[in-house]
Enzyme design. Structure first.
Site, PDB file in Angstrom:
ATOM      1  N   TYR A   1      -7.669   2.638 -39.579  1.00  0.00           N
ATOM      2  CA  TYR A   1      -7.746   3.972 -38.969  1.00  0.00           C
ATOM      3  C   TYR A   1      -9.020   4.110 -38.147  1.00  0.00           C
ATOM      4  CZ  TYR A   1      -4.103   5.810 -42.128  1.00  0.00           C
ATOM      5  OH  TYR A   1      -2.930   6.069 -42.796  1.00  0.00           O
TER       6      TYR A   1
ATOM      7  N   ILE B   1      -0.192  -4.525 -42.130  1.00  0.00           N
ATOM      8  CA  ILE B   1      -1.125  -3.649 -41.429  1.00  0.00           C
ATOM      9  C   ILE B   1      -0.472  -2.304 -41.208  1.00  0.00           C
ATOM     10  CG2 ILE B   1      -2.386  -3.298 -39.270  1.00  0.00           C
ATOM     11  CD1 ILE B   1      -2.206  -6.490 -39.046  1.00  0.00           C
ATOM     12  N   LYS B   2      -1.221  -1.260 -41.588  1.00  0.00           N
ATOM     13  CA  LYS B   2      -0.719   0.090 -41.396  1.00  0.00           C
ATOM     14  C   LYS B   2      -1.597   0.788 -40.382  1.00  0.00           C
ATOM     15  CE  LYS B   2      -0.599   4.522 -43.752  1.00  0.00           C
ATOM     16  NZ  LYS B   2      -1.009   5.097 -42.459  1.00  0.00           N
ATOM     17  N   VAL B   3      -0.959   1.279 -39.293  1.00  0.00           N
ATOM     18  CA  VAL B   3      -1.706   2.048 -38.297  1.00  0.00           C
ATOM     19  C   VAL B   3      -0.986   3.361 -38.029  1.00  0.00           C
ATOM     20  CG1 VAL B   3      -2.757   0.049 -37.150  1.00  0.00           C
ATOM     21  CG2 VAL B   3      -0.505   0.841 -36.426  1.00  0.00           C
TER      22      VAL B   3
END
Lengths: 304, 304, 304, 304, 304
Positions: free
Chosen positions: C171, C203-205
């Site tokens: 983030y 991966i979290k965006v």
């Protein structure tokens, strides 16, 4: 065996035989072997001041081999340098001159009124390179001095436990000291005391000037009429401040100067009961033959 | 066996056989095998500048496989990249090109006049991925340089103990340096010296400009008439500053430029006694065939 | 065995069998098993935003059991939460849904323009609770990002060594980023690249906007005509920025929104080649039956 | 065995038998044994406020033995104190009252708007002194809260691994909180949630006031019409915020007050579903007989 | 065996036999053996104030042997000094006087309103030098006090685990304290309490003045009519503040003063129930015979 050396070693009976052995290796090595005096060749200026300022005057010095050769040729008691320089020659010159690995370094690409010198090598490095001791710089007076004291403490404990001698460069610096104060007699004596209390076996300080920096100290110097007029007086006071002469205190040569001025300083160190000199730029920044001649002249004074 | 390589390795006799083996693996690999020269492909720009700025000009480069292939195809002596890129291809391309794991990285989402590059991989990572060495960036001149020196010291000790070679990117930066000063000849030579004293086996610096940054240095350059006019002169001075040529110094290619300008630089590096190049953007930001052709042209110069 | 899952796993061949097993456990679990797509339920809002803001809209959510049940009922690929929530239900619901232990957290009782998320659980905690992976948030762009990168590096090394998958919430935040910049396309792609280079498996965006934040990047986007007009375009670019689609990238659902708006986003993620969604507030802040229905509708889109 | 205690313990099934045993030791000890309610005597005011402010009102309290005796006499479920106080009496009173070693402390000789409480004892200390648990204070909202969370995390992991229960004092403080905000209902509920998510077994908070501190929270309290008018309402909301009542939440007695006011508070805690009280100054700052009588009166309310 | 000593030791029953043995070694040693009173010789002024200010008035004190001899000659219960001084004599005077190794030190080359004393020796050093205990200085009130508390905590745990007694110098300092406040009665009592709660076996404070520093404390002193008029009153209050007399509290002699003034202070300490004195400058800054005579006179008062 030399009585002088034995008397000096008797002041270190709190240390283990490994440390005593390595102190003896320096004291029984080279031209001054057995005299109880020491002349050490230090070459950390490449890091501290940069390569050109250090080695351009005598370009042979860019080569790490050169300094080993110079120390051997001149019969210095030891050669002190940072990791890179020692790694480069320790195998080739193994056993020919006692080595001191300088464990921390500073450089002049970033300047701070309260400087700190950071760790750049380890006790294990010193052991694998066959060194007799470690070297470490403290800046008493710096706001960051505590960080260095704590790191020195850990390294000293480890080094001594593994039988290495501990050599401390004690250079006062910091925002609360004037430029003059860095070599003031009260401050120089204080720097020697701090190094001694931290457990240093050999203490290196700059030659002290007659200036007194701290008001609280000035009162005592005047009241007790401590003699500080001549350089020999001041050397004597600094040596006294390192456990009444029971710790080896040696003095740095400073920037390049004339030989006469240098010899005069050496005589003052000798007269004041100093244990010797650590001479960098004045030796490696001139041609080798010249340097050896100069170092022998200095050693002759110490033998006298 | 190549005499040139053997002579270079003889300067690293302080290292253990593991480190010597891995240095030899690079020096005996690829198109330049045995010449004593190195061309290394580095791809850390994805982290340093972001993916689009790095890979959009040649979109094949988004894929980690691409850079392994390019390095293999061109016959580079080694390929250097951060953890993610190496993890993604190390198994598929195992043993086909020597790998250098870049252990620290910086990025440009936060910029500091006194930058720091933080650790993003470990020596153990390098070992499990089959690397020949570790890479590490220092920013001499940064207020945070000491933190990087101490981290590099620890990683160097561990890497060498486990037989890995140590490659140091030495990039001057910091609030006390002018923009010009970052590539000034005195500063570049100083950066090479610092890396060498810290124990680097291979040193990567930027091509130095004729500017002199520090007053104390300028005096010496003028007095000793150190030649710094041509790029070859400056390369020679930087190489001399890394233990008189006893440490491998390679030069970065910088931003994308014309081939002619690039080849001119390579010739200057070659003439000045530099050990080779590390070329990122100029190679992976063009189509593969074109890149291979360009790299072979460079290697031809180094062979000459 | 699903070809899609096998193809995805083939991009992780650098990992050990333990990590591959845990990635497979998620990819072969729940409603989307075998599709190569993931919908994960994350519930760390209790810490991040406070309990009332998180759970009052659907008070069942105060109870840690609720979220296990919801994730199981909806057939999510995994459920991610902080230590307390997982400890409270891991025994009761053992083996019924893959668990991801969120190892760091931030809260909103103290806000900093350069935020940091601190460690609140360990890899050992994840192992004793039977998790398939760890979760960790980085804030690229924060002045404190380096501290998080170094901590993530250590945790990643330990987690993978012990066979756990690594999921990174990336983030962008920080004093040098505008509010818009936090979801700018160049910054989102950069955040994905950083996470990938740090070794993230998943991966979290956030969903990227069409805004471009950095001047140096804008030039490239314009020159190379990178398509960023539609959300699907931008998803595609972010996925490309994570090793050309070789790393699993999933997108967050953001604050509560209408179902239609949400489904539109999901279709864009699907069209752009995204690997799925991580949906917190939009799922647990509505009644359970409603949430399950909504999640199934989303999964249907991903299956399509 | 008490059903109430068994039901409470069932919420901690994620813990190992050692932790469950020590929770049970408190819940089955003293006047309230088996009721599922707790009254704990905490005496860390000597450090927090100084000895005279703490003990002069009832000088018997200067003596560490006194507090053991008081806790035993009154039948408290546990006695919590810093290292020195527990070391002084743990042998003499071994096994007569469950002990909680307070592992960190703050003092009022230096005050900071963003306070930090530093570690003053260890998990090993707690074990060698025969304690059932450790106590630790966090200041959610402090700029230094992260440091405390990370230290608590490490201590919690170690304590639980060795079978000790973890009691967290969660006291909001910090430069972004108003004085009123420190006991605001939204902030108190948030503080309970944070402690629960960090893995606390028992959570101690201050009695919450009806004030709402954070704008983002106020919206939700109003929209969802969360009842916070009476003290019992607010206690209920805080207990709900600690995993819907699945974590033991106890409330502090605050400064010295009248018995009637105190009993009223206790009734509100009881009515709101609170698990009990931790009462320091109101108990040890009055004569022993008086204190025992008062504590028994409180316990009677909790039994009711 | 002395009843007084046995009664004192009974307050330390929480400690292991090693610690009790070393406390007993001090209490049964020297002129005051068996009286339950202690006179300790501390010599850390060389580091704290510099060598000239410390030793010039009686130059014999530059020599580390001198202080061992003085402590032995006068029959002090113990001799406390930093690493360097103890290393220099511990072998020569082994077993002739109980030794306390001062583990941290401050110096006056850098002054901070919020001072910190850094670690300069270790518990292992104390063991290898045959010491009975460690000494450590805290500055309650300093912004850096927390760092010292945490370091003391670690050292205390290690020292006690290895059977060494822990002596804490508790000297209030810091930007929120007035100069007068450093010896204010409320602050001195608070300093004694903090040391006791941190686990100190022996506590050293300065003689308290009648000044009250903190408003919150003043109220209590007035309301509870705590007697603080005479020095004996204040000593009694400080002793009470250290666990009602269950911890050994000794008082420092301060700067050089007349013997009459000094003896008056000693009588007040004795009348107030203090456990003795720690006298540095007033003893080693005068000729040895004179110092021994003075110390014997003090011991006679304590015997009375």
């Amino acid at each position: 065996m030399s009585d002088r050396v034995q008397r000096i070693l008797s002041h270190y009976r709190g240390e283990n035989p490994g440390v005593l052995t390595n102190l003896a290796r320096m004291l029984y090595h080279g031209t001054l072997a057995g005299t109880g005096k020491l002349v050490i060749l230090p070459v950390d200026q490449g890091v501290e001041h940069g390569p050109a300022r250090s080695f351009a005057p005598n370009a042979a010095g860019y080569d790490p081999d050169y300094h080993f050769q110079l120390a051997i040729e001149a019969g210095c008691n030891a050669y002190a340098a940072p990791l890179g320089f020692l790694e480069a020659g320790a195998e080739k010159f193994a056993g020919r001159v006692p080595l001191i690995l300088k464990l921390n370094n500073n450089n002049s690409l970033f300047k701070d009124k309260d400087p700190i010198s950071v760790q750049t090598a380890s006790v294990d490095d010193a052991l694998r390179l066959g060194c007799v001791g470690i070297g470490y710089t403290i800046y008493p007076g710096s706001a960051h001095a505590g960080t260095m004291y704590e790191q020195l403490r850990e390294l000293t404990e480890e080094a001594k436990f593994r039988g290495l001698a501990v050599v401390v460069w004690s250079y006062p610096r910091g925002c609360q000291l004037s430029k003059e104060g860095e070599t003031a007699i009260d401050v120089a004596a204080y720097a020697a005391q701090i190094a001694a209390q931290l457990g240093a076996n050999i203490i290196k300080v700059k030659l002290p000037a007659a200036h007194i920096e701290q008001d609280a100290a000035r009162k005592v110097y005047e009241q007790e009429q401590i003699p500080i007029e001549t350089l020999a007086d001041r050397v004597r006071h600094v040596v006294q401040s390192a456990f009444d002469g029971k710790r080896i205190v040696i003095f740095s040569g400073g920037g390049k100067t004339t030989d006469d001025a240098l010899f005069e300083q050496i005589r003052a160190i000798h007269d004041g009961g100093g244990f010797g000199s650590i001479i960098g730029r004045n030796s490696f920044q001139r041609p080798e033959a010249d340097a050896v001649k100069m170092l022998h002249a200095i050693m002759d004074i110490y033998k006298g």
